[in-house]
Design an enzyme around this catalytic site. Structure first.
Site, PDB file in Angstrom:
ATOM      1  N   SER A 173      46.642  39.522  41.192  1.00 53.07           N
ATOM      2  CA  SER A 173      45.233  39.120  41.197  1.00 53.07           C
ATOM      3  C   SER A 173      44.393  40.335  41.582  1.00 53.07           C
ATOM      4  CB  SER A 173      45.021  37.942  42.154  1.00 53.07           C
ATOM      5  OG  SER A 173      43.700  37.451  42.070  1.00 53.07           O
ATOM      6  N   THR A 174      43.604  40.245  42.641  1.00 51.76           N
ATOM      7  CA  THR A 174      42.728  41.349  43.026  1.00 51.76           C
ATOM      8  C   THR A 174      43.539  42.619  43.285  1.00 51.76           C
ATOM      9  OG1 THR A 174      41.268  39.754  44.078  1.00 51.76           O
ATOM     10  CG2 THR A 174      40.936  42.065  44.637  1.00 51.76           C
ATOM     11  N   HIS A 200      45.054  37.284  37.275  1.00 52.99           N
ATOM     12  CA  HIS A 200      43.849  36.467  37.394  1.00 52.99           C
ATOM     13  C   HIS A 200      42.661  37.238  36.835  1.00 52.99           C
ATOM     14  CE1 HIS A 200      45.720  34.193  41.067  1.00 52.99           C
ATOM     15  NE2 HIS A 200      46.226  33.802  39.904  1.00 52.99           N
ATOM     16  N   MET A 293      44.437  37.925  46.263  1.00 55.49           N
ATOM     17  CA  MET A 293      43.967  36.951  47.240  1.00 55.49           C
ATOM     18  C   MET A 293      44.700  35.628  47.058  1.00 55.49           C
ATOM     19  SD  MET A 293      39.823  37.505  47.384  1.00 55.49           S
ATOM     20  CE  MET A 293      39.499  37.781  45.646  1.00 55.49           C
TER      21      MET A 293
END
Length: 356
Positions: A173-174, A200, A293
């Site tokens: 993700s991040t 994501h 996250m």
């Protein structure tokens, strides 16, 4: 706790005011200044000393990409890009992330009314996470980890059965696009397994990510398509807005894209990919959870381990993860076999695939 100091960089006075009003509504954030272009932002950095910067991409005098690069080289800070959802905007956004941007928030698509209230919660959430980010990996611009070829001596690949088909599963993700770049670029051209990736990212951005990774890597990288037979040496990235699943058809593994409800707020979801892979009984799997996250991937990793005895699992270490949330959640399940720095992961994957 002291409020997070934010500098807003945008060439539109309307946008600067709108963003300031949205962020000022949250007591955890203090907008300490605004800048009308990249050059203006550089001049104001020492005066304002922000914790986080929000930055537009297209600006006169000095655009967001050039400003980002200068800041990350000279005075690294978490920078969140406000990006257009056009094809060009998506390409610039992925370029910004690869140059060291912490993350991005898409602007609304309307060219008449920039109603940023629809992305208010996402922007505030990312600013709060950015202030806690490990920006050390973000400084590694243009570097390619070579991998610690002699460090994986702990007999982690102790499979005794005959060599079966292999499958590589990655969730991020991040901070993920840059982590993926380091991993994918270090896989060999003759890589003997398909790779499935859930990053994501909203619709419109994953295609640009796939294209940039494909250009930079020895293996093929593409956005996954519904119903295609998975091939060795190809990395398939889940399209934004769709879950990526796998299923067995005869002797082949086939991709499946769905618009089922988001899982933990995510579509695509790492858990969803892992759940589907757990049903493949005749494949050895290596599942990797990278920076991000939240906890997506943790439960899916448990399901993989419970349903198959031929799955090996890796979580990125806190030392290199930009955001340690997803790896930490995976580790807390007790089902992670190896905690590895980012520069070790490609080596582990390659060894797993080559192990007989």
């Amino acid at each position: 706790m002291e409020p997070i100091k934010v500098l807003i960089v945008d060439d539109s006075a309307f946008m600067r005011t709108m963003i300031k009003d949205l962020l000022s509504s949250d007591k955890r954030i203090q907008v300490i200044g605004t800048a009308r272009n990249g050059a203006d932002a550089i001049n104001k950095l020492k005066r304002y000393e922000p914790d986080v910067i929000t930055m537009d991409v297209e600006m006169p005098v000095m655009n967001g990409l050039d400003c980002l690069e200068k800041i990350m080289n000279e005075q690294p800070l978490p920078i969140i890009m406000l990006s257009s959802t056009t094809v060009e905007g998506a390409e610039n956004t992925i370029a910004a992330i690869q140059k060291g941007a912490f993350d991005f928030v898409p602007k609304p698509s309307s060219t008449i009314s920039f109603d940023l209230r629809q992305v208010k919660d996402e922007l505030i959430k990312k600013i709060i996470e950015a202030q806690r980010a490990n920006i050390k990996p973000l400084r590694l611009r243009n570097q390619t980890f070579k991998g610690k070829q002699n460090t994986a001596t702990d007999q982690v690949f102790s499979y005794t059965q005959k060599r079966n088909n292999k499958l590589v599963l990655i969730g991020s993700s991040t901070g993920g696009p840059r982590a993926l770049e380091f991993v994918i670029k270090n896989l060999p051209k003759n890589f003997a397994a398909p790779i499935l990736i859930v990053q994501h990212m909203p619709k419109g951005f994953t295609k640009s990510l796939a294209e940039r990774l494909n250009f930079a890597s020895a293996i093929e990288v593409k956005e996954a398509e519904h119903g295609e037979i998975l091939r060795n040496g190809v990395a398939y990235i889940a399209p934004g807005g769709k879950h990526l699943k796998v299923r067995q058809v005869g002797h082949s593994i086939v991709s499946s894209l769905t618009t089922d409800d988001p899982v933990k707020g995510h579509r695509p979801s790492v858990d969803t990919l892992f759940f589907s892979a757990a049903k493949l009984k005749n494949h050895q799997k290596i599942a990797i959870v990278l920076t991000g996250m939240g906890s997506d991937g943790a439960y899916g990793l448990e399901v993989l381990k419970h349903n198959t005895d031929n799955t090996y699992t890796i979580a990125e270490s806190e030392n290199t993860a930009v955001i340690y949330g997803m790896p930490k959640s995976a580790i807390q399940t007790g089902y992670v076999d190896k905690i590895a720095d980012l520069d070790e992961i490609a080596c582990h994957i390659t060894r797993f695939v080559n192990e007989r």
